[in-house]
Design an enzyme around this catalytic site. Structure first.
Site, short mmCIF file in Angstrom:
data_model
loop_
_atom_site.label_atom_id
_atom_site.label_comp_id
_atom_site.label_asym_id
_atom_site.label_seq_id
_atom_site.Cartn_x
_atom_site.Cartn_y
_atom_site.Cartn_z
N ASP A 1 136.95 107.95 76.69
CA ASP A 1 136.25 108.24 75.44
C ASP A 1 135.65 106.95 74.87
OD1 ASP A 1 135.39 108.98 72.92
OD2 ASP A 1 137.17 110.15 72.44
N HIS B 1 115.95 89.93 80.50
CA HIS B 1 115.96 91.32 80.05
C HIS B 1 114.63 92.01 80.31
CE1 HIS B 1 116.98 94.83 77.64
NE2 HIS B 1 115.81 94.69 77.03
#
Length: 432
Positions: free
Chosen positions: A290, A387
C-alpha cells in the site's frame, strides 16, 4: 455534465462501459476501443483484475521496470520498480552502479512495531476509567485470542495495550493504544479485527463496572509507524568519490550542504523527500503493498520534530563520507495482492522471495539510491540534463514520431540540451 445513476455496481462490465460512453465520452467508438484494448485476453486473469475493486471497466497499465546491480549487505539484487516517471529507474540504476564499487548499501531493521487505536469518549473520572482498564486489560487480550491464535503461533500478535488520556486535547477523549507484531504480513486486517474486538469487550464490560457509559467512536490501525523503522546507508572514503571532472572534496561538501538545506527548509524538504518516495513507491507498488499508507506514514515521520525536514542525512567524519536514512515502512510479503497478482508474485521472486524485514531494507535502499542520484545531479550537472533526456521519448511519442524520426532526433540531442520547445523545433525542422 455527469448524470446520477442508480444501481451502477449491479450492472455488468459491458453495461457499465455503455453507460460511461453514452454519458461521458463523446467519441464513443474510439473510447470503447481504448477501454477494451487494455482487457487481458486471458479471461480468468481478467476476472481476477476485475474483482480487485468495484466498478472495473478496464485495466490501467504502468510500466514495470528493473534496476540491476544493487549490492545490499553484500548480496546482489535486481529491484523491480513500477512507475510512470521517466527518470526513476534510470536514476536508481545509476546510483546502484555507483555504489557497487564503493562498498554497496548497508541496512538494518531497527524495529517492526505497528500501532492501532480504539478511540472513545468517557465523561466520568479518569481514576475510575484507569482502574477499570487495568482490570479489563487481560480480558481484552483473552477475547481476541481466536483472532490472534495463528499469529501467536508464528511469534507475532498483540504486544501491549495502553490507556491514553487525551482530554487536554479534546474533551472526554481517550484511546486504547495497542501495539502489534505482524511478521511478514502488513497486518491491516489483523490489527483492525483485534481493535474491533477490544472495543466490543471494553464497552460491554464497562457497562457492568463504570458509572458512565463508554462511547466508542472508531477502531482503526494507524499508518503512522514510528516504531517500524529501517536504516539504510552508504559510506566510503571521501577520495573514493572521485570521478572524471569531479573533485571529491568539493563534491562531498556541496552534497552535504544540499542535504543540510533540506533539513532546515521545508520548501526544499518536500521536493527532496518526494524524490526519495519516487524510489520507495515504485518498489512498494511493484510488490503489491500500500504505497498510500507508506507515503502518509513517511511524511508524518518527516515532521515528527515539529518541522517538516529531510529524511536523509550526510556527514564527513575522519575522512569518511556517509549518507543515510531512517524511514518507517510497514510492509508485507504475504496476504493481500502478494498472493493474487501474478506480477506481484513475479516481483517478489525477482527479489528472491524476501520476508517483510528484508523487503523493508530493499525498499529503503531504493529510496536512498533515488535521493543520492538526484542530489548528485543537482550538485553537479543539474537535474534537467538527465531528466529531460529520459523525457525525450515521451515528447516524441506525443508527436507520433516515426522510428526513423526518433533515431535522428535522439542522435541530435546527444550533443544538444533537451527542452520541450527544442524537441518541437527539431521535429518541425525534420518534417519540413
Amino acid at each position: 455534465m455527469s448524470k446520477l445513476v442508480s444501481g451502477f455496481s449491479k450492472l455488468s462490465k459491458t453495461e457499465k462501459i455503455n453507460w460511461l460512453i453514452t454519458n461521458h465520452l463523446p467519441n464513443q467508438d474510439a473510447a470503447e476501443k481504448i477501454l477494451k484494448q487494455y482487457w487481458n485476453s486471458d479471461q480468468k486473469l481478467q476476472q481476477l483484475h476485475d474483482e480487485f475493486i468495484e466498478n472495473t471497466v478496464t485495466n490501467y497499465y504502468l510500466p514495470l521496470g528493473v534496476a540491476p546491480n544493487f549490492v545490499i549487505n553484500d548480496k546482489i539484487y535486481t529491484i523491480p520498480m513500477t512507475t510512470e516517471e521517466s527518470s526513476v529507474v534510470a536514476a536508481a540504476s545509476k546510483a546502484a552502479k555507483y555504489w557497487q564499487t564503493r562498498g554497496g548499501f548497508k541496512t538494518t531493521v531497527l524495529s517492526t512495531i505497528k500501532i492501532g487505536q480504539v478511540h472513545f469518549t468517557y465523561s466520568g473520572s479518569f481514576k475510575a476509567l484507569e482502574d477499570y482498564f487495568n482490570l479489563v486489560k487481560p480480558q481484552l487480550i483473552e477475547d481476541a485470542k481466536p483472532i490472534t491464535k495463528n499469529m501467536d503461533k508464528r511469534g507475532g500478535g498483540i504486544l501491549n495495550i495502553e490507556l491514553k488520556n487525551k482530554t487536554n486535547d479534546l474533551e472526554h477523549y481517550y484511546q486504547l493504544h495497542a501495539t502489534f507484531e505482524t511478521l511478514d504480513a502488513m497486518g491491516a486486517n489483523f490489527i483492525n479485527s483485534c481493535l474491533e474486538q477490544f472495543a466490543k469487550t471494553f464497552k460491554a464490560e464497562a457497562e457492568k463496572v463504570l458509572p458512565q457509559p463508554v462511547n466508542v467512536i472508531m477502531s482503526i490501525l494507524s499508518n503512522y509507524v514510528p516504531e517500524c523503522i529501517v536504516r539504510a546507508e552508504v559510506s566510503c572514503k571521501v577520495e573514493d568519490l572521485a570521478e572524471k571532472d569531479i573533485d571529491p572534496n568539493a563534491f562531498a561538501e556541496k552534497f552535504i550542504q544540499a542535504v543540510n538545506i533540506a533539513e532546515i527548509e521545508p520548501y526544499r524538504a518536500v521536493t527532496h523527500n518526494k524524490g526519495i518516495m519516487n524510489g520507495i513507491d515504485a518498489v512498494v507498488l511493484a510488490t503489491g503493498n500500500d504505497f498510500r499508507a507508506v507515503e502518509a506514514g513517511v511524511h508524518a515521520y518527516a515532521a515528527k520534530d515539529g518541522t517538516y525536514s529531510s529524511l536523509t542525512h550526510a556527514k564527513i567524519d575522519n575522512g569518511i563520507f556517509t549518507f543515510w536514512m531512517e524511514v518507517p515502512l510497514a510492509l508485507g510479503t504475504v496476504g493481500g495482492l502478494t498472493n493474487l497478482h501474478p506480477l506481484v508474485k513475479l516481483a517478489l521472486e525477482i527479489l528472491d522471495k524476501p520476508n517483510a524485514k528484508q523487503l523493508m531494507q530493499i525498499v529503503a535502499v531504493a529510496g536512498l539510491a533515488q535521493n543520492f542520484a538526484a542530489l548528485r545531479s543537482l550538485t553537479t550537472t543539474g537535474i534537467q540534463e538527465g531528466h529531460m533526456k529520459m523525457h525525450l521519448m515521451n515528447i516524441l511519442n506525443q508527436f507520433e514520431a516515426t522510428a526513423e524520426e526518433k533515431i535522428k532526433i535522439v542522435h541530435h540531442f546527444k550533443t544538444n540540451v533537451v527542452t520541450h520547445s527544442a524537441v518541437v523545433n527539431a521535429i518541425e525542422n525534420l518534417r519540413h
